[in-house]
Design an enzyme around this catalytic site. Structure first.
Site, PDB file in Angstrom:
ATOM      1  N   TYR A 109     -26.508   3.419  62.400  1.00 28.47           N
ATOM      2  CA  TYR A 109     -26.368   4.335  61.254  1.00 28.47           C
ATOM      3  C   TYR A 109     -25.580   5.559  61.677  1.00 28.47           C
ATOM      4  CZ  TYR A 109     -28.173   3.508  56.667  1.00 28.47           C
ATOM      5  OH  TYR A 109     -28.283   3.090  55.376  1.00 28.47           O
TER       6      TYR A 109
ATOM      7  N   GLU B 160     -24.296   8.353  59.210  1.00 32.19           N
ATOM      8  CA  GLU B 160     -23.919   9.232  58.093  1.00 32.19           C
ATOM      9  C   GLU B 160     -23.242  10.485  58.619  1.00 32.19           C
ATOM     10  OE1 GLU B 160     -27.337  10.020  55.672  1.00 32.19           O
ATOM     11  OE2 GLU B 160     -27.235   8.070  54.685  1.00 32.19           O
TER      12      GLU B 160
ATOM     13  N   ASP C 144      -2.531   3.891  43.991  1.00 31.09           N
ATOM     14  CA  ASP C 144      -3.456   2.837  44.404  1.00 31.09           C
ATOM     15  C   ASP C 144      -2.624   1.681  44.944  1.00 31.09           C
ATOM     16  OD1 ASP C 144      -5.264   0.804  44.733  1.00 31.09           O
ATOM     17  OD2 ASP C 144      -6.327   1.177  42.842  1.00 31.09           O
TER      18      ASP C 144
ATOM     19  N   THR D 233      -7.264  -0.757  49.496  1.00 29.85           N
ATOM     20  CA  THR D 233      -8.172  -1.673  50.179  1.00 29.85           C
ATOM     21  C   THR D 233      -7.535  -1.989  51.524  1.00 29.85           C
ATOM     22  OG1 THR D 233      -7.083  -3.602  49.235  1.00 29.85           O
ATOM     23  CG2 THR D 233      -8.989  -2.734  48.032  1.00 29.85           C
TER      24      THR D 233
ATOM     25  N   LYS E 179      -6.177  -6.883  51.691  1.00 29.45           N
ATOM     26  CA  LYS E 179      -5.190  -7.677  50.958  1.00 29.45           C
ATOM     27  C   LYS E 179      -3.967  -7.881  51.855  1.00 29.45           C
ATOM     28  CE  LYS E 179      -7.409  -6.264  46.685  1.00 29.45           C
ATOM     29  NZ  LYS E 179      -7.316  -5.547  45.393  1.00 29.45           N
TER      30      LYS E 179
ATOM     31  N   ARG F 232     -12.767  -6.628  54.639  1.00 31.86           N
ATOM     32  CA  ARG F 232     -13.013  -6.086  53.302  1.00 31.86           C
ATOM     33  C   ARG F 232     -13.474  -4.645  53.453  1.00 31.86           C
ATOM     34  NH1 ARG F 232     -12.505 -10.530  50.062  1.00 31.86           N
ATOM     35  NH2 ARG F 232     -12.548  -9.126  48.300  1.00 31.86           N
TER      36      ARG F 232
HETATM   37  C1  LIG Z   1      -8.304  -4.928  44.623  1.00 32.16           C
HETATM   38  C2  LIG Z   1      -8.034  -3.647  43.962  1.00 32.16           C
HETATM   39  C3  LIG Z   1      -9.006  -2.641  43.871  1.00 32.16           C
HETATM   40  C4  LIG Z   1     -10.467  -2.856  44.159  1.00 32.16           C
HETATM   41  O1  LIG Z   1     -10.820  -3.347  45.330  1.00 32.16           O
HETATM   42  P1  LIG Z   1     -12.285  -3.970  45.567  1.00 32.16           P
HETATM   43  O2  LIG Z   1     -12.330  -3.944  47.048  1.00 32.16           O
HETATM   44  O3  LIG Z   1     -12.239  -5.329  44.954  1.00 32.16           O
HETATM   45  O4  LIG Z   1     -13.286  -3.077  44.929  1.00 32.16           O
HETATM   46  C5  LIG Z   1      -8.638  -1.410  43.355  1.00 32.16           C
HETATM   47  N1  LIG Z   1      -7.397  -1.191  42.926  1.00 32.16           N
HETATM   48  C6  LIG Z   1      -6.441  -2.147  42.954  1.00 32.16           C
HETATM   49  C7  LIG Z   1      -5.081  -1.831  42.457  1.00 32.16           C
HETATM   50  C8  LIG Z   1      -6.738  -3.403  43.468  1.00 32.16           C
HETATM   51  O5  LIG Z   1      -5.791  -4.341  43.480  1.00 32.16           O
END
Ligand SMILES: *Cc1c(COP(=O)(O)O)cnc(C)c1O
Length: 423
Positions: free
Chosen positions: A58, A60, A204, A230, A233, A239
């Site tokens: 942990y 925090e 994003d 994220t 991807k 993840r």
């Molecule tokens: C995948 C994605 C997210 C969210 O990601 P999670 O890990 O699934 O919560 C947010 N914004 C965009 C543009 C995404 O493609």
């Protein structure tokens, strides 16, 4: 013997049911052509880092400022991840603690807006993300989401429309980026509008972070105030998620993530993010990112040549959005048939879709996973042929044809072992 018994002996002994399912998933990921653009294969090193005893700790707080003792190693892990993120993306500040992309975005709201405030993002059916103020999301119920889209004739963002909306609505936040955008994002154009409207610009880059890291897509630095991504991807990490920002917003971002929104960070994930960022900083990753884009272009060309309609007419990145209306096969029927043929895609709404979201007109495909396995542009005509045959077979309900494709796919994939998977 199953994969699970040899590669996960403790799991196989303790819980044969779960071990068998993990083994089955390993085989599925090995044998199929995975075309979901938000998915990938992580390296064996990332996989190892994400399953360690760092799990047990942990922590925090932030490095040097924790609420628990015993952080001698954890602090160094998180500091490495933060420094690597800053160096790779050229950002002033990085926070690597968000549990995933959606909580990362929620932290941005917490940092810059109050419930009821107006926020702006691309509408989900136009290619945006739920967390950009869409109605069913907390972000669209606790905040007043105003949404822009793409033009029906071009499939591209109309910046005059975005500017008019921003100046009329004066949102606190403007989000750019999304989940089904096949074209380059003009971060500078968004930044100019955000400046005029007095809004914080959030880029994003969840889908394209790996392309940006590898120099295959322009960077949102220095245009965006905040960058959300994220890590799982195109970046090929575990993840998880990261928030990056200009120095002036560092405190607000950190406070929003912890203690604003989360408790203890997932340290095993932080370590795996650090490993992925290290991998993404090498020359091989630059080649990877450019190959992802080259493969997507080649696949788009091959699909166009076979009579498919692609939203915006093609792609600049890793992703292709196919409108199957002219083929008279609904997206869901096509996606499910392709799955039976060993080609894994997702059905997807296309802009101005006359069909419903749970049964839309399109499918979304991408090249990050197949590129991770070493397929190159010479394979893309074959992939396009399989998709063509699969969609046609879906239209006439020909299960035998789908089985034939499945065996052809498995044969090719066997020659391109996937990173991280047992052989
Ligand atoms: C995948 C994605 C997210 C969210 O990601 P999670 O890990 O699934 O919560 C947010 N914004 C965009 C543009 C995404 O493609």
């Amino acid at each position: 013997m199953s994969n699970a018994a040899t590669h996960h002996p403790a799991l196989a002994a303790a819980d044969p049911e779960i071990a068998a399912l993990v083994g089955a998933e390993e085989r599925l990921q090995a044998e199929t052509l995975r075309l979901i653009p938000s998915e990938n294969y992580v390296s064996a090193a990332v996989l190892e880092a994400s399953g360690t005893v760092l799990q047990n700790k942990y922590s925090e707080g932030y490095p040097g400022r924790r609420y628990y003792e015993g952080q001698q190693n954890i602090d160094q892990v998180e500091t490495l991840a933060v420094e690597r993120a800053k160096t790779l993306f050229g950002a002033d500040h990085a926070n690597v603690q968000p549990y995933s992309g959606s909580p990362a975005n929620l932290a941005v709201y917490l940092a810059f807006a109050k419930p009821g405030d107006t926020v702006m993002g691309m509408a989900l059916p136009m290619g945006g993300h739920l967390t950009h103020g869409w109605g069913v999301s907390a972000t669209g119920t606790w905040f007043r989401g105003v949404q822009y889209g793409v033009r029906q004739d071009t499939g591209l963002v109309d910046f005059d429309e975005v500017r008019d909306l921003a100046l009329a609505e004066r949102p606190k936040l403007i989000f750019c980026g999304g989940t089904a955008l096949p074209r380059t994002i003009d971060f500078a154009a968004y930044a100019e509008i955000a400046r005029e409207a007095g809004a914080v610009l959030v880029a994003d880059i969840a889908h394209i972070a790996g392309l940006i890291a590898g120099g295959a897509h322009p960077s949102p630095v220095p245009h965006a105030d905040v960058i959300s991504t994220t890590t799982h991807k195109t970046l090929r990490g575990p993840r998880g998620a990261m928030l990056m920002s200009r120095a002036e917003h560092a405190k607000a971002i950190d406070k929003a993530v912890f203690p604003g929104l989360q408790g203890g960070p997932h340290n095993q994930t932080t370590a795996a993010i650090a490993v992925a960022l290290h991998e993404a900083s090498g020359p091989a990753f630059r080649d990877y990112a450019h190959a992802v884009v080259a493969n997507a272009r080649a696949l788009a060309d091959a699909l166009l040549a076979r009579g498919f309609d692609l939203v915006s007419g093609g792609t600049d990145n890793h992703l292709i959005l196919m409108d199957l209306t002219a083929k008279e096969v609904p997206g869901k029927i096509a996606a499910k048939a392709l799955d039976r043929a060993g080609i894994v895609v997702n059905y997807n709404t296309v802009p101005y879709d006359p069909r419903r979201p749970f049964d839309p007109s399109g499918i979304r495909i991408g090249t990050p996973s197949l590129t991770s396995r070493g397929l190159d542009d010479t394979h893309m005509p074959l992939v396009a042929d399989w998709i063509t045959r699969g969609v046609a077979a879906a239209g006439r309900g020909d299960e035998d044809a789908l089985k034939v494709i499945r065996s052809e796919v498995a044969e090719l994939m066997a020659a391109f072992p996937a990173p991280g998977l047992p052989l």
